[in-house]
Design a protein around this motif. Structure first.
Motif, short mmCIF file in Angstrom:
data_model
loop_
_atom_site.label_atom_id
_atom_site.label_comp_id
_atom_site.label_asym_id
_atom_site.label_seq_id
_atom_site.Cartn_x
_atom_site.Cartn_y
_atom_site.Cartn_z
N GLY A 20 110.56 31.75 7.68
CA GLY A 20 110.18 33.16 7.94
C GLY A 20 109.93 34.02 6.66
N GLU A 21 108.90 34.55 6.34
CA GLU A 21 108.51 35.11 4.77
C GLU A 21 107.77 36.32 5.22
OE1 GLU A 21 108.11 30.91 2.46
OE2 GLU A 21 106.77 32.43 2.16
N HIS A 22 108.37 37.46 4.61
CA HIS A 22 107.71 38.69 4.74
C HIS A 22 107.51 39.66 3.34
CE1 HIS A 22 109.42 37.99 8.79
NE2 HIS A 22 108.72 38.55 9.24
N ASP A 23 106.31 40.12 3.34
CA ASP A 23 105.94 40.68 2.09
C ASP A 23 105.47 42.40 2.82
OD1 ASP A 23 106.33 38.70 0.55
OD2 ASP A 23 104.31 38.71 -0.55
N VAL A 24 106.20 43.24 2.15
CA VAL A 24 105.61 44.64 2.27
C VAL A 24 104.90 45.05 1.17
CG1 VAL A 24 106.07 47.10 3.04
CG2 VAL A 24 107.61 45.15 3.76
N ILE A 25 103.58 45.23 1.27
CA ILE A 25 102.71 45.54 0.06
C ILE A 25 102.56 47.06 0.02
CG2 ILE A 25 100.47 44.93 -1.28
CD1 ILE A 25 100.51 42.38 0.27
N PHE A 26 102.85 47.81 -1.01
CA PHE A 26 102.19 49.12 -1.32
C PHE A 26 100.99 48.86 -2.44
CE2 PHE A 26 106.33 49.25 0.51
CZ PHE A 26 106.34 50.66 1.52
N ALA A 27 99.90 49.02 -1.86
CA ALA A 27 98.69 49.00 -2.79
C ALA A 27 98.14 50.11 -3.11
CB ALA A 27 97.81 48.13 -2.20
N GLY A 28 98.28 50.56 -4.50
CA GLY A 28 97.65 51.76 -5.11
C GLY A 28 96.78 51.64 -5.87
N GLU A 29 96.17 52.58 -6.48
CA GLU A 29 94.97 52.34 -7.60
C GLU A 29 95.81 51.74 -8.77
OE1 GLU A 29 91.61 53.04 -7.48
OE2 GLU A 29 91.85 53.45 -5.26
N GLY A 30 95.39 50.52 -9.20
CA GLY A 30 95.69 50.00 -10.62
C GLY A 30 97.20 49.40 -10.57
N GLU A 31 97.68 49.39 -9.48
CA GLU A 31 99.07 48.94 -9.37
C GLU A 31 99.45 48.59 -7.78
OE1 GLU A 31 102.25 51.67 -10.68
OE2 GLU A 31 101.03 53.24 -10.37
N ARG A 32 100.70 47.69 -7.85
CA ARG A 32 100.96 47.27 -6.43
C ARG A 32 102.58 47.19 -6.61
NH1 ARG A 32 98.09 42.10 -5.50
NH2 ARG A 32 97.24 42.73 -7.48
N VAL A 33 103.17 47.85 -5.47
CA VAL A 33 104.60 47.45 -5.46
C VAL A 33 104.69 46.45 -4.04
CG1 VAL A 33 106.77 48.58 -4.90
CG2 VAL A 33 105.33 49.79 -6.13
N ILE A 34 105.37 45.07 -4.28
CA ILE A 34 105.69 44.38 -3.13
C ILE A 34 107.09 44.13 -2.92
CG2 ILE A 34 105.13 42.04 -2.26
CD1 ILE A 34 102.89 42.05 -4.35
N LEU A 35 107.72 44.40 -1.93
CA LEU A 35 108.77 43.90 -1.26
C LEU A 35 108.78 42.64 -0.56
CD1 LEU A 35 110.06 47.58 -0.07
CD2 LEU A 35 110.25 46.62 -2.55
N ARG A 36 109.85 41.73 -0.91
CA ARG A 36 109.55 40.45 -0.29
C ARG A 36 111.07 39.86 0.31
NH1 ARG A 36 106.54 36.00 -3.41
NH2 ARG A 36 104.87 37.18 -2.39
N HIS A 37 111.18 39.45 1.29
CA HIS A 37 112.02 38.50 1.70
C HIS A 37 111.80 37.14 2.26
CE1 HIS A 37 115.15 36.88 4.56
NE2 HIS A 37 116.13 37.72 3.82
N VAL A 38 112.30 36.06 1.85
CA VAL A 38 111.97 34.83 2.19
C VAL A 38 113.22 34.03 2.75
CG1 VAL A 38 111.29 32.57 1.22
CG2 VAL A 38 110.40 34.72 0.28
N ALA A 39 113.21 33.73 3.96
CA ALA A 39 114.13 32.87 4.51
C ALA A 39 114.09 31.45 4.40
CB ALA A 39 114.27 33.43 6.01
N THR A 40 115.24 30.70 4.10
CA THR A 40 114.85 29.24 3.90
C THR A 40 115.72 28.47 4.85
OG1 THR A 40 116.56 29.39 2.12
CG2 THR A 40 114.23 29.46 1.43
N ASP A 41 116.64 29.31 5.63
CA ASP A 41 117.72 28.59 6.70
C ASP A 41 117.76 29.65 7.78
OD1 ASP A 41 119.82 27.42 7.81
OD2 ASP A 41 120.75 26.95 5.80
N ARG A 42 117.69 29.13 8.89
CA ARG A 42 118.03 29.90 10.20
C ARG A 42 119.44 30.33 10.23
NH1 ARG A 42 113.75 26.35 11.71
NH2 ARG A 42 112.18 27.63 12.27
N ALA A 43 120.18 29.71 9.45
CA ALA A 43 121.74 30.12 9.32
C ALA A 43 121.84 31.66 9.18
CB ALA A 43 122.45 29.24 8.64
#
Ligand SMILES: NC(=O)C1=CN([C@@H]2O[C@H](COP(=O)(O)OP(=O)(O)OC[C@H]3O[C@@H](n4cnc5c(N)ncnc54)[C@H](OP(=O)(O)O)[C@@H]3O)[C@@H](O)[C@H]2O)C=CC1
Ligand SMILES: O=C(O)C1=N[C@H](C(=O)O)C[C@H](O)C1
Length: 268
Positions: free
Chosen positions: A216-239
């Motif tokens: 499970g991988e999730h990116d929330v991308i805030f894409a503006g003029e000339g720049e981007r903010v990316i918040l990310r979570h990466v799950a590697t284990d269902r635990a």
């Protein structure tokens, strides 16, 4: 006093098996039964053996009500049709119902809401600490940036996942919408294809990738003029999801009936 008894539904599933493994090491909950659908080859077997290990003295049954009646908590990562039935049965048995199932439609949510009049239900599209923190961050960033920043949510999961966008993506979209003070239903755009026209200002886009064994991988991308903010979570284990669900089952003991989520459980 004995630890609260726990039932795991969907025992043979990816999350079911992860939960059963972790529940065995818990000193806060006691696994008392596992549930699978009628006709499943695991019915009547010891779940430890069914999972390919040593017996653990816990049987798999298709009689959910009988199983729930001897438990104080039910952890349920199955499918929407099963989850709404389990919600009614858990309420009847006065057991805390922890719901991780995603892909729930308004008619399912209405039945869960009805069950929560009599039962304690904790439901979240993602039970991990990291994602629930990301939800908080998404709301804050969305509140800080105006609609010149386009919000796009990209999620990736294994090839067996049946619903899209993921429950987590919808939680993140909801958080972005709340941060902006808009309705997600009005802003939501999913799975673009063909001549779509230019992006509508203020919309919240969802894209889903399915392949291999991606947990499970999730990116929330805030894409503006000339720049981007990316918040990310990466799950590697269902635990991470199972640990959250077990914590929720303990937290729910003695709570008054109603619907709760993981931000209540985690206190964030
Ligand atoms: N909230 C969270 O943190 C997370 C949520 N999920 C969600 O949990 C759900 C399950 O995921 P996953 O474990 O990967 O899926 P699986 O398909 O591996 O497991 C689902 C299990 O539920 C069983 N099931 C379905 N219907 C019934 C029924 N009527 N009675 C008893 N058992 C039933 C299935 O049995 P059968 O094979 O016979 O159909 C299967 O064993 C999905 O909705 C997923 O999105 C997953 C991970 C984390
Ligand atoms: O189906 C899965 O695997 C997952 N489902 C949840 C979702 O729909 O967001 C949580 C996690 O991403 C894994």
């Amino acid at each position: 006093m004995d630890q609260p008894g726990l039932v795991v539904t969907g025992a043979s599933g990816r999350m079911g098996q992860t939960l059963i493994r972790l529940a065995q090491g818990s000193d806060k909950l006691r696994l008392v039964a596992c549930v699978e659908r009628a006709g499943h080859p695991w019915i009547g077997r010891d779940v430890g053996e069914a999972m390919g290990g040593a017996p653990i003295g816990v049987k798999v049954t298709d009689d959910a009500l009988e199983a729930f009646a001897k438990a104080q908590a039910v952890i349920d990562f199955t499918a929407p049709a099963a989850t709404v039935e389990f919600a009614a049965l858990a309420a009847q048995a006065r057991a805390v119902h922890v719901i991780g199932t995603t892909g729930l439609e308004p008619q399912h949510l209405a039945r869960i809401e009805a069950a929560a009049r009599h039962a304690t239900i904790i439901r979240a599209g993602n039970m991990s600490l990291g994602v629930n923190l990301l939800v908080r961050l998404t709301k804050k960033v969305a509140a800080a940036l105006d609609a010149d920043w386009d919000v796009e949510i990209v999620e990736a999961h294994h090839r067996m996942k049946v619903d899209a966008p993921s429950g987590t993506a919808l939680m993140l979209g909801q958080a972005a919408a709340e941060g902006r003070g808009i309705s997600l239903d009005d802003a939501r755009v999913s799975g673009r294809d063909g001549i779509t026209g230019a992006r509508a200002r203020g919309s919240i886009g969802f894209s889903a990738i399915r392949g291999g064994d991606i947990v499970g991988e999730h990116d929330v991308i805030f894409a503006g003029e000339g720049e981007r903010v990316i918040l990310r979570h990466v799950a590697t284990d269902r635990a991470i999801f199972a640990r959250g669900a077990l914590r929720a089952a303990v937290w729910g003991q003695g709570r008054k009936p109603g619907q709760y989520d993981m931000t209540d459980v985690l206190g964030i």
